[in-house]
Enzyme design. Sequence first.
Site, mmCIF file in Angstrom:
data_model
loop_
_atom_site.group_PDB
_atom_site.id
_atom_site.type_symbol
_atom_site.label_atom_id
_atom_site.label_comp_id
_atom_site.label_asym_id
_atom_site.label_seq_id
_atom_site.Cartn_x
_atom_site.Cartn_y
_atom_site.Cartn_z
ATOM 1 N N GLY A 105 1.153 -1.584 0.242
ATOM 2 C CA GLY A 105 -0.466 -0.196 -0.154
ATOM 3 C C GLY A 105 0.718 0.918 -0.224
ATOM 4 O O GLY A 105 1.780 1.704 -1.166
ATOM 5 N N SER A 106 0.275 2.246 1.209
ATOM 6 C CA SER A 106 1.073 3.639 0.989
ATOM 7 C C SER A 106 2.513 3.677 1.191
ATOM 8 O O SER A 106 3.379 3.265 1.968
ATOM 9 C CB SER A 106 -0.087 5.049 1.804
ATOM 10 O OG SER A 106 0.461 5.950 1.680
#
Lengths: 119, 418
Positions: free
Chosen positions: A64-65
């Site tokens: 993810g981020s």
Amino acid sequence: MTQVSGLDVLTGELIQLEGEVLPLEPLSFWGGVDSQTGQIIDARHKSYGICLTGKIVQMPFTKGSSSSTSVLLECMRVGTAPKAMILDRPDPIVVVAMLVGMELYGLRLPVLLANNAPK
Amino acid sequence: MPELHLEPIEQAMLEGEHGAAVGLGMRIICELAKTLGAERLIPITQAHIDGCLYHGQASLDFVLHLQKLQARVAVPTTLNVGSLNLLHPNLNRFAESTRSAMQQQMQAYTELGCEATWTCAPYQLPSQPKLGEQIAWAESNAIVYANSLLGARTNRYGDFTDICAAITARVPYVGLHLPEARRGQIVYDLSQVAHFFEDESAYAVLGHLIGQNCADQIPVLLGLPAQTNQDHFKAFGAAAASSGALAMFHAVGFTPEAPSLEAALQHQPAPQISLTPEAMRLARAELSTVKNGTRLDAISLGTPHYSLAEFQILLEYVAGQKVAVEFFVNTNRFVKSQLEAQGLLEPILQAGITLILDTCVYLAPIMAAEAKTVMTSSAKMAYYAPANLNMGVAFGSTFECVQSAIRGEVWHDPSLWA
């Protein structure tokens, strides 16, 4: 309490740690962990609701981020971070949170590479 | 562990001869390089910074520390979304103290010499990097796009690494900076699911599915329709980098390094998976947490930031009607100026659509506090909204979002995905 060992990501030395080991599937700290409580808030994650604080968190890599570095550093600053992280690979998202934590606050977050990591 | 060899100028930077800020940046880049087993550093031509987004005091402390050390970026550097719209910093429900910390953090990055681009789609700005350029980009979706569609080379950098790379113009020479590490490792054959791509939302669904499926391997997409465009790939990459850790993919016939399957695989063998319609339908269903017919409070499009072409399609669907719920589209100032130049801003506003600039609806409490359900065409927004905003989310195509906004409830076209 469990004993685990891994290679220190910075020095390559074999390190032994004792504590509660929490194996996790890949997690995004941003959007996945509340830095104020240390809890997993990603409802789609298998370990939703579990608190990372003080645990030896083991996962192959983060997902993810790219904001996850900041969230992990904020966890370190607030005191909700894991006791240590064990990864399959030296994931820069985690390694840099550790490096900046030392630079900025003199805080330590041991980051180890799993002994049995798949290549 | 292999030893890291520095050029004389890099050694001088590390020892503080180019100032304390460069010294700090170099210390972090070199330590990172050692953990990654790099034998040397490589110069970069540009950077994209994700660290301007506020995640608590720690993220602000770091940039203020750099500022105190008089740091300046050494290469052209763009900025990702911030936590606020700087032109209207009060259009949210943040506490005043938080708001001022966020503003301070965004301001500090511009004072280091970064450009106030405030966008998560820097690959759609005129400054986009070119084939073979070595860059240091943060922002998961931008990383994927730069590697896969532009052929520029970046690893999956995060906060702090991004600005340290910008200050030193160096990154460790490992991973996706090396040509051999860019080899496709797992092939996804799309022939069984090709018909889904008549619906634009299939690209985001495919991204969500492959992100979960490919772990940290580089996937190769075989059989995408010829009309697949850059906004489709944007949706795909953002979805895959949210559900997984994707940093690069090869779309055969589209990725500059993948004119053929053999080229994508660098002439080596790789496992092949044929995606089934069932897997696609399941991935699509996973992106929604509410059912059809649920009363809708808001629509949010543009995660990542909407392009001019996406606005043109949106306006065709809106076709002069007015929306019945709050309708947000996240974009950047560059696209807004394009809209103005083409006379498109007025019809957008007249339809009842609100533009969100510099930031994104899923980062800031912009929607009404009592809003419970949001609909989006972005799998990335659909992935993060439940945790970030504590809201129910419906995922659908742009057309379905517009129709739902007019009806005031979640609607999906029953003829699609059957």
